[in-house]
Design a protein around this motif. Sequence first.
Motif, mmCIF file in Angstrom:
data_model
loop_
_atom_site.group_PDB
_atom_site.id
_atom_site.type_symbol
_atom_site.label_atom_id
_atom_site.label_comp_id
_atom_site.label_asym_id
_atom_site.label_seq_id
_atom_site.Cartn_x
_atom_site.Cartn_y
_atom_site.Cartn_z
ATOM 1 N N ALA A 143 -4.687 -5.928 -2.430
ATOM 2 C CA ALA A 143 -5.264 -5.729 -3.788
ATOM 3 C C ALA A 143 -3.690 -5.077 -4.616
ATOM 4 O O ALA A 143 -2.803 -4.631 -4.215
ATOM 5 N N ASP A 144 -3.634 -5.475 -5.839
ATOM 6 C CA ASP A 144 -2.518 -4.759 -6.935
ATOM 7 C C ASP A 144 -2.289 -3.456 -6.452
ATOM 8 O O ASP A 144 -3.197 -2.635 -6.604
ATOM 9 N N PRO A 145 -1.146 -2.841 -6.308
ATOM 10 C CA PRO A 145 -0.865 -1.544 -5.937
ATOM 11 C C PRO A 145 -0.635 -0.810 -7.374
ATOM 12 O O PRO A 145 -0.516 0.613 -6.978
ATOM 13 N N LEU A 146 -0.742 -1.078 -8.325
ATOM 14 C CA LEU A 146 -0.655 -0.406 -9.710
ATOM 15 C C LEU A 146 -1.957 -0.003 -10.388
ATOM 16 O O LEU A 146 -1.716 0.827 -11.047
ATOM 17 N N ARG B 183 0.773 -1.291 0.075
ATOM 18 C CA ARG B 183 0.063 0.055 -0.085
ATOM 19 C C ARG B 183 0.840 1.267 0.143
ATOM 20 O O ARG B 183 0.445 2.327 -0.361
ATOM 21 N N GLY B 184 1.971 1.186 0.634
ATOM 22 C CA GLY B 184 2.920 2.223 0.492
ATOM 23 C C GLY B 184 3.543 2.538 -0.940
ATOM 24 O O GLY B 184 3.350 3.808 -1.427
ATOM 25 N N THR B 185 3.439 1.579 -1.766
ATOM 26 C CA THR B 185 3.945 1.785 -3.029
ATOM 27 C C THR B 185 2.818 2.541 -3.748
ATOM 28 O O THR B 185 2.974 3.409 -4.731
ATOM 29 N N GLU B 186 1.421 2.159 -3.578
ATOM 30 C CA GLU B 186 0.481 2.722 -4.265
ATOM 31 C C GLU B 186 0.326 3.956 -3.832
ATOM 32 O O GLU B 186 0.228 5.020 -4.788
ATOM 33 N N LEU C 40 -8.396 13.579 -3.039
ATOM 34 C CA LEU C 40 -9.449 12.820 -3.509
ATOM 35 C C LEU C 40 -9.097 11.312 -3.835
ATOM 36 O O LEU C 40 -9.650 10.373 -3.273
ATOM 37 N N PHE C 41 -7.697 11.146 -4.307
ATOM 38 C CA PHE C 41 -7.631 9.657 -4.452
ATOM 39 C C PHE C 41 -6.742 9.047 -3.293
ATOM 40 O O PHE C 41 -6.722 7.906 -3.324
ATOM 41 N N GLY C 42 -6.652 10.144 -2.365
ATOM 42 C CA GLY C 42 -5.933 9.569 -0.948
ATOM 43 C C GLY C 42 -7.060 8.917 -0.042
ATOM 44 O O GLY C 42 -7.087 7.743 0.332
ATOM 45 N N VAL C 43 -8.231 9.382 -0.433
ATOM 46 C CA VAL C 43 -9.586 8.698 0.146
ATOM 47 C C VAL C 43 -9.657 7.413 -0.323
ATOM 48 O O VAL C 43 -9.891 6.546 0.441
#
Length: 491
Positions: free
Chosen positions: A85-88, A27-30, A70-73
């Motif tokens: 889930a996939d991080p990319l 999730r950090g990578t995401e 917005l995408f942080g939420v």
Amino acid sequence: MAQPAAPVAVAAGPGNAPPDRSAPTRRGTELSMLAFAAGLVTGALMLVEANQEQQLTLRIVWYGLAYLALFGVAHAAVRAWAPYADPLILPCVALLNGLGLVMIYRLDLAYSERALAANREINNQVPKQILWTTIALVLFLVVLKVLNDHRTLTRYGYTFGLVGLVMLALPAMLPGVIAPTINGAKIWLRIGIFSIQPGEFAKILLLVFFAAFLVSKRDLFMAAGRRVAGVDLPRARDLGPIVVAWAVSVGVLIFEKDLGTSLLFFGVLLVMLYVATERIIWVVVGLIMFAGGCVLAYQAFGHIQLRVHNWLDPFADYDGGGYQIAQSLFGLGTGGVGGTGLGAGRPDMVPLANSDFITAAIGEELGFIGLAALLLVYTLLAMRGMRSALAVRDTFGKLLGGGLSFALIMQVFVVVGGVTKLIPLTGITAPFLSAGGSSLLANYVLVALLLRISDAARRPHAGSRPRIVPQTPIAEAHTVMVERPEERPES
């Protein structure tokens, strides 16, 4: 008093050992990739403002921070409800959506200038697109929260199929007041001030139905019929489902004048059928049937002939039906390899540049390099979805994940193919890029399903790790009589 014995290790079964919480979730990578996407979008906005000779202010920075928030939420929701889930997947979607907002904003500047010169009302699309993006992300969160396991969709497979067919057929069945013909295609429903494209949502419902149907009826398509030239042909009685799908796709082509949805619908079905059976003969039979239907439709209906003629030679009717594709080709030629630069071209010369032809606008201002990079982002998104589909353990998840990923890349092929004159023009919009609410809402639901499937694929499951079980004290142990075997005399 007897002392308790030391614990012993017992091999755990599939349901005994809990998931390995120490496994990386990435999730950090995401989050870092989302920050990178926000930086790219903010820089692109600055380039547009600079090339349009607008005043650079801190407003652009606030736009970038709002976009990241917005995408942080969405990232926080994925971290909580689909941690493996996939991080990319989400960063790719965020980047595509952000670049679409940048290009729509750039076109709004051009349209506003022309509206002021002609003393007409200014109708900016960026505020609407931001609102649709917010609503789409809310729907994304709802799907991710409510759907804890993608396999529960199999219970409603046939219901989804029926609803999807009704939604697909509605524009053709309703009168023009409710279902008007826009840009040559009858794919919209207009209710008051709102317009919706039901085919976008029908696409997802039918994909769920296809996956559930193929899981339950896989043996039907695996049966071999007569062998001709070393190929096992399908049995005639097994062709019913594919004939129905062919009839629906040809009906969409004829009555709604929508080649894109027809091609997308039938193409995804053939790919899912091949994934389920690994028999290429189904793809060959389907392509032959679709080509035959297109030939019959071309000979029977004048509007299809006109669209094919405009595709083959758009300059023959430059001031009429060929104007849009001709202007698109001029824009791509002007952009060349490196592009004119964001805000430095004239993409507003192409009709519907902010929706159907947004990839032509990007090709003009970012050039072949920028358009190729955009297509690589789409490819990466589809590949990560395919990878999750291959890794998930249930057949329904494999088919649904593969179908959703292929539908995404197939839609991009249809859009870019129409813009570059590879195939006839269609009414399909570029996923996450084009202005419009229906496509954005449907595609964010698609992404939520892909994330749910990838979470199931990457989530650690109970393995054969030993389970520590305390041994019963000797004083409390049951007595067991053991009979010693009689010793045999040596011969």
